[in-house]
Design a protein around this motif. Structure first.
Motif, PDB file in Angstrom:
ATOM      1  N   TYR A 162       0.832  -1.210   0.000  1.00  0.00           N
ATOM      2  CA  TYR A 162       0.000   0.000   0.000  1.00  0.00           C
ATOM      3  C   TYR A 162       0.862   1.254   0.000  1.00  0.00           C
ATOM      4  O   TYR A 162       0.674   2.159  -0.838  1.00  0.00           O
ATOM      5  N   HIS A 163       1.818   1.326   0.910  1.00  0.00           N
ATOM      6  CA  HIS A 163       2.644   2.537   0.999  1.00  0.00           C
ATOM      7  C   HIS A 163       3.572   2.678  -0.206  1.00  0.00           C
ATOM      8  O   HIS A 163       3.846   3.804  -0.653  1.00  0.00           O
ATOM      9  N   ALA A 164       4.022   1.566  -0.751  1.00  0.00           N
ATOM     10  CA  ALA A 164       4.856   1.633  -1.955  1.00  0.00           C
ATOM     11  C   ALA A 164       4.062   2.175  -3.133  1.00  0.00           C
ATOM     12  O   ALA A 164       4.587   2.937  -3.959  1.00  0.00           O
ATOM     13  N   LEU A 165       2.787   1.797  -3.231  1.00  0.00           N
ATOM     14  CA  LEU A 165       1.945   2.320  -4.309  1.00  0.00           C
ATOM     15  C   LEU A 165       1.742   3.823  -4.149  1.00  0.00           C
ATOM     16  O   LEU A 165       1.819   4.575  -5.136  1.00  0.00           O
ATOM     17  N   LEU A 166       1.502   4.281  -2.937  1.00  0.00           N
ATOM     18  CA  LEU A 166       1.368   5.718  -2.705  1.00  0.00           C
ATOM     19  C   LEU A 166       2.616   6.462  -3.185  1.00  0.00           C
ATOM     20  O   LEU A 166       2.514   7.507  -3.849  1.00  0.00           O
ATOM     21  N   ASP A 167       3.780   5.910  -2.866  1.00  0.00           N
ATOM     22  CA  ASP A 167       5.037   6.553  -3.271  1.00  0.00           C
ATOM     23  C   ASP A 167       5.164   6.605  -4.794  1.00  0.00           C
ATOM     24  O   ASP A 167       5.578   7.637  -5.350  1.00  0.00           O
ATOM     25  N   ARG A 168       4.820   5.526  -5.484  1.00  0.00           N
ATOM     26  CA  ARG A 168       4.937   5.512  -6.947  1.00  0.00           C
ATOM     27  C   ARG A 168       3.972   6.501  -7.586  1.00  0.00           C
ATOM     28  O   ARG A 168       4.311   7.180  -8.563  1.00  0.00           O
ATOM     29  N   LEU A 169       2.772   6.578  -7.044  1.00  0.00           N
ATOM     30  CA  LEU A 169       1.780   7.496  -7.604  1.00  0.00           C
ATOM     31  C   LEU A 169       2.181   8.956  -7.362  1.00  0.00           C
ATOM     32  O   LEU A 169       2.002   9.808  -8.244  1.00  0.00           O
ATOM     33  N   ARG A 170       2.728   9.254  -6.185  1.00  0.00           N
ATOM     34  CA  ARG A 170       3.196  10.618  -5.927  1.00  0.00           C
ATOM     35  C   ARG A 170       4.326  10.982  -6.881  1.00  0.00           C
ATOM     36  O   ARG A 170       4.343  12.075  -7.454  1.00  0.00           O
ATOM     37  N   THR A 171       5.275  10.077  -7.057  1.00  0.00           N
ATOM     38  CA  THR A 171       6.412  10.326  -7.942  1.00  0.00           C
ATOM     39  C   THR A 171       5.962  10.554  -9.372  1.00  0.00           C
ATOM     40  O   THR A 171       6.511  11.409 -10.088  1.00  0.00           O
ATOM     41  N   ALA A 172       4.945   9.808  -9.793  1.00  0.00           N
ATOM     42  CA  ALA A 172       4.450   9.919 -11.169  1.00  0.00           C
ATOM     43  C   ALA A 172       3.471  11.072 -11.347  1.00  0.00           C
ATOM     44  O   ALA A 172       3.045  11.353 -12.473  1.00  0.00           O
TER      45      ALA A 172
END
Length: 371
Positions: A189-199
């Motif tokens: 979950y937290h890794a997905l949040l990080d990828r979406l913020r970066t993108a």
């Protein structure tokens, strides 16, 4: 654990222009049919329905030599049969007798009875079914134990089998290993949040934030939405779904277009099993295993992150244990790189299952020594 993603992708493929797609499919199916032939007189190629848990369930047994160790595979999804991967994993059958079982709610078992004919659809029922399948295989092949290989969602079932029925299994191998911790495990979950913020994906970020990190509170729709977003945000996962998952479905010589159309229905039907799994706490259920214990995980798995699997692995007590990463792999690691997975099975698992039990380390009281 991404049945919803595969279901959506399958529907897209089946709706594509027919001429070129069907021509390609015909050629690849013919080549794969030749690849699947077992000509060794000591080999086995059997498939059909067995009466398991009160319903007819499909079991496939394939291998070039009946004297090889038996591998029972517990598929993922939920509701996703592993039978289409047979051509990709043909080399496995030269070293193992590979058993693939379509559990209730999946594949040919789902097709046989339809939604009304699946009976009780619970994790506990799947575990009881798996024990029956194991005993069916042991009797049919005349073996005392089998190697248990659990994929993705199937690893929830696999861990319970390994804990509770060690007399039936010579080793546990988890791949795309799921680890739940009663709601505490939130790495994906937290890794997905990080990828979406970066993108800069603000719309998707808002959707994931609304879903929230506690899987125990998710609805079926939220579970599906989350896994679609996870896959969509990772190029390696998307490529694997396209080339490995859908490619295998499309070119399987033993599946018709009707079979392919039924798979999304099976995955949707089986989705409640995924919600049941959110309450599992693998640490509370137990970290002691009376058999060799292995996890072979995709190094870049965003669905079942290797960090979560490694945390559990580090706390496992087993006679022999080993953790290995499969490079250039996300989810479906064993099918993206079946040669690398086979190498791990031969070099890591093989020696462990051939060691006499007297050679396995113990703590002096007959219990497995922590590795």
């Amino acid at each position: 654990m991404i049945g919803a993603v595969v279901a959506a992708s399958s529907a897209t493929v089946l709706a594509a222009p027919a001429a070129g797609l069907l021509g390609y499919r015909q050629l690849r199916r013919a080549a794969n049919a030749r690849r699947l032939r077992i000509t060794n007189p000591h080999g086995i190629d059997e498939s059909g329905f067995a009466r398991i848990g009160g319903i007819d369930q499909w079991v496939s047994i394939r291998g070039d030599d009946r004297s090889n160790p038996v591998m029972l595979e517990i598929h993922g999804g939920p509701g996703v049969s592993n039978l289409p991967y047979n051509p990709r994993t043909r080399a496995w059958e030269r070293h193992f007798t590979v058993v693939r079982w379509d559990m209730r709610g999946a594949g040919r078992t789902f097709d046989r009875g339809g939604p009304a004919g699946q009976g009780e659809l619970t994790l506990d029922r799947l575990c009881r079914d798996a024990v029956e399948v194991t005993d069916h295989i042991r009797a049919r092949l005349g073996v005392a134990q089998v190697v248990l290989v659990a994929n993705s969602f199937g690893s929830f079932v696999g861990l319970r089998l390994a804990r509770n029925h060690p007399e039936r299994y010579s080793a546990y191998v988890g791949t795309d290993q799921n680890i739940n911790a009663g709601g505490r495990e939130r790495t994906a979950y937290h890794a997905l949040l990080d990828r979406l913020r970066t993108a800069g994906k603000s719309k998707e970020l808002a959707a994931v934030t609304t879903i929230g990190p506690d899987r125990a509170t998710w609805t079926g729709a939220q579970w599906s939405r989350f896994h679609k977003l996870v896959a969509a945000a990772d190029p390696l996962t998307l490529d694997t779904i396209k080339t490995v998952v859908l490619g295998s479905l499309l070119t399987s010589p033993r599946h018709t277009l009707r079979d392919l159309r039924s798979q999304p229905k099976a995955m949707t039907f089986s989705e409640p099993l995924a919600l049941q799994s959110t309450a599992i706490d693998e640490w509370l259920e137990g970290t002691t295993f009376a058999m060799p214990f292995f996890i072979f995980q995709g190094a870049h798995d965003v669905i079942t992150p290797p960090a979560a699997a490694k945390r559990f692995f580090d706390d496992v007590s087993a006679p022999v244990k080993e953790f290995a990463l499969i490079a250039d792999a996300s989810h479906f690691a064993s099918f993206r790189h079946p040669d690398r997975f086979l190498d791990l099975m031969l070099t890591k698992v093989g020696p462990a299952i051939t060691r006499p039990s007297s050679q396995l380390a113990t703590d002096g009281r007959g219990r497995p020594e922590r590795s």
